[in-house]
Design a protein around this motif. Structure first.
Motif, short mmCIF file in Angstrom:
data_model
loop_
_atom_site.label_atom_id
_atom_site.label_comp_id
_atom_site.label_asym_id
_atom_site.label_seq_id
_atom_site.Cartn_x
_atom_site.Cartn_y
_atom_site.Cartn_z
N ASP A 105 -9.36 12.22 -7.65
CA ASP A 105 -9.63 12.53 -6.27
C ASP A 105 -10.00 11.53 -5.34
N LYS A 106 -9.50 10.97 -4.59
CA LYS A 106 -10.00 9.66 -3.94
C LYS A 106 -11.15 9.99 -3.11
N LEU A 107 -11.41 11.34 -2.74
CA LEU A 107 -12.72 11.71 -1.94
C LEU A 107 -13.74 11.41 -2.94
N LEU B 89 -2.72 12.07 -5.49
CA LEU B 89 -1.39 11.58 -5.90
C LEU B 89 -0.81 10.56 -4.98
N GLY B 90 -1.58 9.84 -4.10
CA GLY B 90 -1.13 8.86 -3.26
C GLY B 90 -0.90 7.44 -4.29
N TYR B 91 0.14 6.82 -3.74
CA TYR B 91 0.13 5.29 -4.52
C TYR B 91 1.16 4.75 -3.53
N ASP B 92 0.96 3.18 -3.63
CA ASP B 92 1.88 2.37 -3.00
C ASP B 92 2.01 2.52 -1.48
N GLY B 93 0.65 3.15 -0.91
CA GLY B 93 0.65 3.49 0.34
C GLY B 93 1.25 4.73 0.68
N LYS B 94 1.96 5.52 -0.27
CA LYS B 94 2.39 6.82 0.11
C LYS B 94 1.26 7.91 0.12
N GLY B 95 1.09 8.54 1.19
CA GLY B 95 -0.12 9.21 1.24
C GLY B 95 -1.07 8.85 2.09
N GLU C 26 -11.00 7.46 6.83
CA GLU C 26 -11.56 6.41 6.60
C GLU C 26 -11.68 5.62 7.46
N GLU C 27 -12.61 4.60 7.88
CA GLU C 27 -12.71 3.81 8.89
C GLU C 27 -11.84 2.86 8.60
N PHE C 28 -10.89 2.00 9.64
CA PHE C 28 -10.07 0.92 9.41
C PHE C 28 -10.99 -0.22 9.16
N CYS C 29 -10.63 -1.04 8.24
CA CYS C 29 -11.28 -2.18 7.85
C CYS C 29 -10.58 -3.32 8.00
N PRO C 30 -10.56 -4.12 9.29
CA PRO C 30 -9.99 -5.47 9.39
C PRO C 30 -10.35 -6.28 8.09
N THR D 270 -8.48 -11.14 3.44
CA THR D 270 -7.43 -10.86 2.44
C THR D 270 -7.78 -9.53 1.60
N GLU D 271 -6.80 -9.22 1.02
CA GLU D 271 -7.30 -8.37 -0.15
C GLU D 271 -7.34 -8.84 -1.40
N LEU D 272 -8.30 -8.42 -2.13
CA LEU D 272 -8.58 -9.01 -3.61
C LEU D 272 -8.50 -7.87 -4.42
N LEU E 40 -10.06 -4.36 -3.33
CA LEU E 40 -11.23 -4.85 -2.41
C LEU E 40 -10.57 -5.46 -1.28
N PHE E 41 -11.39 -5.26 -0.08
CA PHE E 41 -11.17 -5.93 1.28
C PHE E 41 -12.23 -6.92 1.38
N TRP E 42 -11.74 -8.23 1.42
CA TRP E 42 -12.79 -9.29 1.87
C TRP E 42 -12.69 -9.69 3.28
N ILE F 2 -14.98 -2.10 -1.57
CA ILE F 2 -14.00 -1.57 -2.62
C ILE F 2 -13.17 -0.50 -1.94
N ASN F 3 -11.66 -0.81 -1.85
CA ASN F 3 -10.87 0.04 -1.25
C ASN F 3 -10.58 1.11 -2.30
N GLU F 4 -10.35 0.97 -3.47
CA GLU F 4 -9.99 1.77 -4.39
C GLU F 4 -10.05 1.32 -5.92
N ILE F 5 -10.27 2.31 -6.86
CA ILE F 5 -10.15 1.91 -8.32
C ILE F 5 -9.09 2.70 -9.14
P1 ADP Z 1 -2.39 3.71 -2.39
O1 ADP Z 1 -3.35 3.79 -3.24
O2 ADP Z 1 -1.09 4.51 -1.84
O3 ADP Z 1 -2.03 2.02 -2.53
P2 ADP Z 1 -4.37 2.50 -0.54
O4 ADP Z 1 -5.58 3.13 -0.22
O5 ADP Z 1 -4.87 1.35 -1.65
O6 ADP Z 1 -3.16 3.46 -1.03
O7 ADP Z 1 -3.87 1.72 0.80
C1 ADP Z 1 -2.90 1.10 0.91
C2 ADP Z 1 -2.85 -0.25 1.58
O8 ADP Z 1 -3.30 0.28 2.97
C3 ADP Z 1 -3.92 -0.94 1.15
O9 ADP Z 1 -3.62 -2.17 0.13
C4 ADP Z 1 -4.12 -1.72 2.53
O10 ADP Z 1 -3.50 -2.72 2.88
C5 ADP Z 1 -4.08 -0.73 3.50
N1 ADP Z 1 -5.45 0.03 3.89
C6 ADP Z 1 -5.99 1.14 3.09
N2 ADP Z 1 -7.06 1.72 3.53
C7 ADP Z 1 -7.31 0.60 4.46
C8 ADP Z 1 -8.39 0.61 5.47
N3 ADP Z 1 -9.52 1.60 5.22
N4 ADP Z 1 -8.75 -0.24 6.41
C9 ADP Z 1 -7.34 -1.00 6.43
N5 ADP Z 1 -6.38 -1.12 5.77
C10 ADP Z 1 -6.51 -0.21 4.69
#
Ligand code: ADP
Length: 417
Positions: A137-139, A182-188, A215-219, A222-224, A289-291, A299-302
């Motif tokens: 559960d991502k929350l 159950l989200g993956y590849d941005g689905k969800g 979630e707040e949008f994080c500009p 690059t993604e790491l 991660l977001f840099w 950390i975006n997710e694990i």
């Molecule tokens: P999934 O688990 O489906 O891959 P993510 O939460 O990793 O979903 O999000 C997929 C992509 O969406 C990330 O790799 C990133 O590019 C973008 N993204 C996700 N969350 C954010 C955020 N809070 N701010 C900016 N971009 C985001």
């Protein structure tokens, strides 16, 4: 293969497992009760991650059994046996667990309550049900990371549209609305720039049926990503930090080592270790991660499993993420994550169109010297589906990228049947 035949094969295989491995039957051997002759590993899931794990395990003399919904899954070509069943079906999981010494997973979607029942029946499951409960559960995952003092984007539960709007008012626009499970590849996920967009995102993600969070949008610059393997006794090895380039939210290219300053890389390594500790991980896991422009990382997710951003480790590192996963879950010493070349680039081979899973252009790709081509062996393809990958090593990232891209460009999945 007919159903009767399959059941029969399962029974026979169980008997074989019992003879070979005292840990399976609970019987003790007179000679050495703690050292089974053959180490057996069960994998819940039979996709490409299970396949690459099975290849690494087989190299170390292990016998692999996978559980997957269909018998012609990618890992079936490597596993000693494939059980066909639902990944959340307790009986199927117990059948798998009864045939092996240790059970592991290739994805984070298995119900932790069902996994806990497998543990309660006396089977070793790594990572554990309680680890999966903290991540699935991502929350809860974000709360766990936050409680451990790790940097994550600001987030809030969104049980109602009003709660999502209130969080957006606090964070500022845009915000990202995400499914908790159950989200993956941005689905969800859906990004919303205004209250009106948030309302349509809410409807699109079906917030009444699927629990959401915002979630707040994080500009980011690059993604790491980074892979860490943690042993049963809590030692961890962390791989070099990777830059990931995503297309339509799907990992497209990884570049390792990521072109980031040394202190950023060190910070990421430290975060990976702390995140693995926070969820009491056993095995290999991936962090995304977001840099950011100001040089900080969030950390975006694990993902509590081997990860697409660590595929480069097969050719580029002394011990791959897959081998280290096997070592960790079987209680063996971890191998070195050190790179064998200055640079490694991986390019994913994604499906172009609906069709059969055969790769077109494979022979041309194999004519590119130094390109390591992996084809997962999926029977069907569809746009964006992960069908394989190519890794190349080089003296520089540009050199490795050119090589990997040259081979990847030859291959196409999804030709008219
Ligand atoms: P999934 O688990 O489906 O891959 P993510 O939460 O990793 O979903 O999000 C997929 C992509 O969406 C990330 O790799 C990133 O590019 C973008 N993204 C996700 N969350 C954010 C955020 N809070 N701010 C900016 N971009 C985001």
């Amino acid at each position: 293969m007919g159903a009767t035949h399959r059941i029969e094969q399962t029974r026979i295989e169980t008997e074989i497992a019992e003879t070979m491995n005292p840990a399976v039957s609970g019987k003790t051997s007179n000679s050495n009760a703690t050292a089974p002759l053959v180490r057996t590993l069960g994998i819940i899931g039979g996709g490409q991650l299970a396949k690459m794990t099975a290849i690494a395990a087989a190299q170390l003399g292990c016998r692999i059994v996978v559980l997957e919904r269909s018998a012609d899954c990618p890992a079936a070509s490597v596993a000693a046996q494939t059980l066909v069943g639902d990944l959340n079906d307790l009986d199927a999981l117990l059948r798998l667990a009864g045939m092996v010494e240790v059970v592991t997973l290739e994805n984070e979607f298995v119900n932790p309550d069902v996994l806990a029942r497998v543990e309660q029946a006396g089977h070793a499951v790594w990572p554990t049900a309680s680890t999966m409960r903290l991540v699935q559960d991502k929350l809860i995952q974000k709360e766990t990371l936050l409680q451990a003092g790790l940097p994550v984007p600001r987030f809030a539960p969104a049980p109602t549209l009003e709660a999502a709007l209130a969080a957006a008012a606090q964070f500022g626009w845009p915000v990202v609305l995400k499914r908790r499970k159950l989200g993956y590849d941005g689905k969800g996920n859906a990004t919303a720039r205004s209250a009106a967009e948030l309302e349509s995102s809410w409807a699109y993600l079906d917030g009444l049926k699927n629990p959401l969070y915002v979630e707040e949008f994080c500009p980011f610059r690059t993604e790491l990503a980074v892979i860490v393997t943690r042993s049963r006794t809590g030692e961890a090895v962390v791989y070099p930090v990777t830059e990931t380039i995503n297309r339509n939210h799907i990992c497209n290219i990884t570049k390792t080592p990521a072109p980031v300053p040394r202190d950023t890389a060190q910070k990421v390594v430290e975060l990976a270790q702390r995140a693995a500790d926070a969820i009491n991980m056993v095995g290999s896991m991936g962090l995304e991660l977001f840099w950011r422009e100001d040089g900080t990382v969030l950390i975006n997710e694990i993902a509590p499993r081997v990860h697409n951003t660590g595929h480069y480790t097969i050719e580029a590192c002394e011990c791959s993420q897959f081998e280290n996963h096997v070592r960790a879950v079987l209680g063996w010493p971890l191998g070195s994550p050190a790179m064998r070349a200055p640079a490694a680039v991986m390019v994913n081979l994604l499906g172009h169109a609906e069709g059969i899973g055969t790769p077109f252009g494979l022979t041309q790709a194999l004519s590119v010297p130094g390109a390591h081509v992996h084809i997962y062996g999926k029977t069907r393809t569809s746009p964006g589906r992960k069908m394989g990958h190519v890794t190349a090593l080089g003296q520089t990232l540009d050199e490795a990228l050119a090589l990997a891209q040259r081979a990847a460009n030859c291959i196409r999945f999804g030709q008219p049947e």
